[in-house]
Design an enzyme around this catalytic site. Structure first.
Site, PDB file in Angstrom:
ATOM      1  N   LYS A   1      46.650 -17.879 -35.564  1.00 51.58           N
ATOM      2  CA  LYS A   1      47.615 -17.788 -34.499  1.00 51.58           C
ATOM      3  C   LYS A   1      47.930 -16.221 -34.028  1.00 51.58           C
ATOM      4  CE  LYS A   1      50.196 -21.885 -34.471  1.00 51.58           C
ATOM      5  NZ  LYS A   1      49.731 -22.404 -35.752  1.00 51.58           N
TER       6      LYS A   1
ATOM      7  N   GLU B   1      58.886 -20.682 -28.536  1.00 49.18           N
ATOM      8  CA  GLU B   1      59.329 -21.542 -29.278  1.00 49.18           C
ATOM      9  C   GLU B   1      58.747 -21.632 -30.507  1.00 49.18           C
ATOM     10  OE1 GLU B   1      57.806 -22.559 -26.515  1.00 49.18           O
ATOM     11  OE2 GLU B   1      56.160 -23.519 -27.729  1.00 49.18           O
TER      12      GLU B   1
ATOM     13  N   SER C   1      41.810 -22.358 -41.115  1.00 49.40           N
ATOM     14  CA  SER C   1      42.659 -21.936 -40.092  1.00 49.40           C
ATOM     15  C   SER C   1      43.692 -21.125 -40.776  1.00 49.40           C
ATOM     16  CB  SER C   1      43.180 -23.040 -39.083  1.00 49.40           C
ATOM     17  OG  SER C   1      43.693 -23.899 -39.835  1.00 49.40           O
TER      18      SER C   1
HETATM   19  C1  LIG Z   1      49.213 -23.865 -35.776  1.00 46.02           C
HETATM   20  C2  LIG Z   1      48.251 -24.232 -36.610  1.00 46.02           C
HETATM   21  C3  LIG Z   1      47.244 -25.049 -36.797  1.00 46.02           C
HETATM   22  C4  LIG Z   1      46.974 -25.956 -35.382  1.00 46.02           C
HETATM   23  O1  LIG Z   1      47.178 -25.311 -34.216  1.00 46.02           O
HETATM   24  P1  LIG Z   1      45.810 -25.316 -33.132  1.00 46.02           P
HETATM   25  O2  LIG Z   1      46.241 -24.889 -32.059  1.00 46.02           O
HETATM   26  O3  LIG Z   1      45.372 -26.673 -33.141  1.00 46.02           O
HETATM   27  O4  LIG Z   1      44.803 -24.263 -33.842  1.00 46.02           O
HETATM   28  C5  LIG Z   1      46.103 -25.173 -37.486  1.00 46.02           C
HETATM   29  N1  LIG Z   1      46.233 -24.163 -38.643  1.00 46.02           N
HETATM   30  C6  LIG Z   1      47.253 -23.414 -38.775  1.00 46.02           C
HETATM   31  C7  LIG Z   1      47.155 -22.971 -40.202  1.00 46.02           C
HETATM   32  C8  LIG Z   1      48.167 -23.369 -37.969  1.00 46.02           C
HETATM   33  O5  LIG Z   1      49.278 -22.533 -38.391  1.00 46.02           O
END
Ligand SMILES: *Cc1c(COP(=O)(O)O)cnc(C)c1O
Length: 400
Positions: free
Chosen positions: A94, A116, A382
């Site tokens: 993010k 938000e 992610s």
């Molecule tokens: C917020 C988040 C997601 C989901 O958001 P996407 O916009 O689909 O990437 C996935 N993995 C993590 C670790 C997150 O914090």
């Protein structure tokens, strides 16, 4: 590099029939101003140089592409590589987007950014960007979420942000979004609204995709260096869709299979899930036409996932388009499958994944086991799982 042939979105922000800009008149000037600024700075050498430097020295990019030898051996199929977005500063992808939007806000002459947040991940990333750029920051959060995520609330405050409690409606994410939009409408002169994923009205789905597509550009180079060829398959979890499109985008013109994994929660039949492609239909939500979990009257349904970041009623419009043209396949992993993958990766590789990312791992292991030993898949990791260990302990009935 894929821009010209794809031409998505079009000038109105449509990806096929999806996307667009379905907002009240009062927000149009702000979106048009943002679109113009984004187009300008996305080609501006000064802006791009500064962003690249911060990617390197602040976020810690390029993130490694790690060959997960133990997980691959355990699976007895394809070679599994992990793109290590969990190693980004603040622990997830993010920040790639939040830093870029904070820099853009600064260039636009804004003094203040707002956002938000539900579980707090996007709030923390935005507050981090604000601290770095020297901007004021206000984060809207439902009182229910403030209670559940007190650690992230404290983090945001440490970073200098004001966290404003939203006590209306269900006191969760969608009420916080309404409050943040109200703020933006009133203070658009000096305020930029930071969208956390590839969703909302144009130009957000385009802009956030571009800011996140650094993930795939790196991964493509890294796999070519490591294996002298492209991977057979890419896999990523899909909440709003930013980490997945971030990985996939640089490969869209290649002949590579891509799989997006949504939150299956307790299963599709239970109604307690966030699998928009499996259980949703076309609708308009928060400024954007997309797949949406709604009832026959068009009321947005409640969603469920063990991972807060995937727990959302709609999905980025570009994903719908890429599904329609059969470029990306979508599936889901249930809570149980994700929890199993969470433990599996921890034990086999010594990496505790975010519960969101564990959905990608669950699917990756399934797919890899059907492939030959010289096949290659990349799973986008992610985020890291530190934020989730308490919740996993609670689910397992372990007292900490
Ligand atoms: C917020 C988040 C997601 C989901 O958001 P996407 O916009 O689909 O990437 C996935 N993995 C993590 C670790 C997150 O914090």
């Amino acid at each position: 590099m894929t821009r010209n042939s794809k031409k998505t979105p079009n000038s109105k922000g449509h990806f096929g029939q999806y996307g667009g800009r379905y907002v009240p008149e009062t927000l149009m000037p702000a979106l048009i101003e943002l679109e113009k600024a984004y187009k300008k700075y996305n080609r501006d050498k000064g802006f791009l140089d500064e962003l690249n430097l911060l990617r390197k020295d602040f976020i810690g990019r390029p993130t490694p592409l790690y060959f997960a030898r133990n997980l691959s051996r355990h699976t007895a199929g394809a070679k599994i590589y992990l793109k290590r977005e969990d190693l980004c500063h603040t622990g997830a992808h993010k920040i790639n987007n939040a830093i870029a939007q904070a820099l853009l806000a600064l260039r636009m002459g804004k003094k203040r950014i707002i956002a938000e947040t539900g579980a707090g991940q996007h709030g923390v990333a935005t507050a981090t960007g604000a601290a770095l750029a020297g901007l004021e920051c206000e984060i809207y959060m439902g009182s229910e979420d403030i209670r559940r995520q007190s650690l992230n609330v404290f983090r945001m405050r440490l970073l200098g942000a004001t966290v404003t409690e939203v006590t209306t409606g269900s006191k969760t994410l969608k009420d916080a979004i309404n409050e943040a939009l109200r703020d933006w409408t009133t203070n658009v002169q000096n305020t930029h609204y930071v969208m956390g994923t590839v969703f909302g009205p144009h130009p957000y789905p385009l802009m956030v995709r571009d800011f996140q597509s650094v993930i795939g550009r790196e991964a493509r180079q890294q796999i070519l260096k490591a294996e002298k060829r492209l991977p057979d398959c890419l896999i990523a979890c899909v909440g709003g869709g930013s980490n997945s499109i971030g990985l996939f985008h640089a490969f869209l013109r290649d002949n590579v299979k891509m799989i997006g994994v949504e939150a299956g929660g307790h299963g599709i039949k239970s109604g307690k899930h966030a699998a928009r492609f499996a259980g949703g239909s076309l609708g308009i939500f928060q400024g954007c036409k997309s797949y949406l979990l709604q009832n026959r009257d068009g009321n947005v349904l409640g969603t469920h996932s063990v991972s807060a970041g995937l727990d959302y009623a709609s999905v980025g419009p570009e994903h719908c388009y890429l599904k329609d043209i059969n470029k990306i396949q979508y599936t889901y992993a249930t809570d149980t499958e994700a929890l199993r993958a969470f433990e599996l990766l921890s034990r086999t590789e010594g990496i505790i994944p975010a519960l969101e990312s564990a959905h990608g791992i669950a699917e990756g292991v399934k797919v890899a086991s059907t492939m030959s030993k010289n096949s290659i898949i990349i799973i986008n990791l992610s985020g890291r799982g530190d934020k989730d260990v308490q919740e996993v302990a609670r689910i397992k009935g372990i007292k900490l």
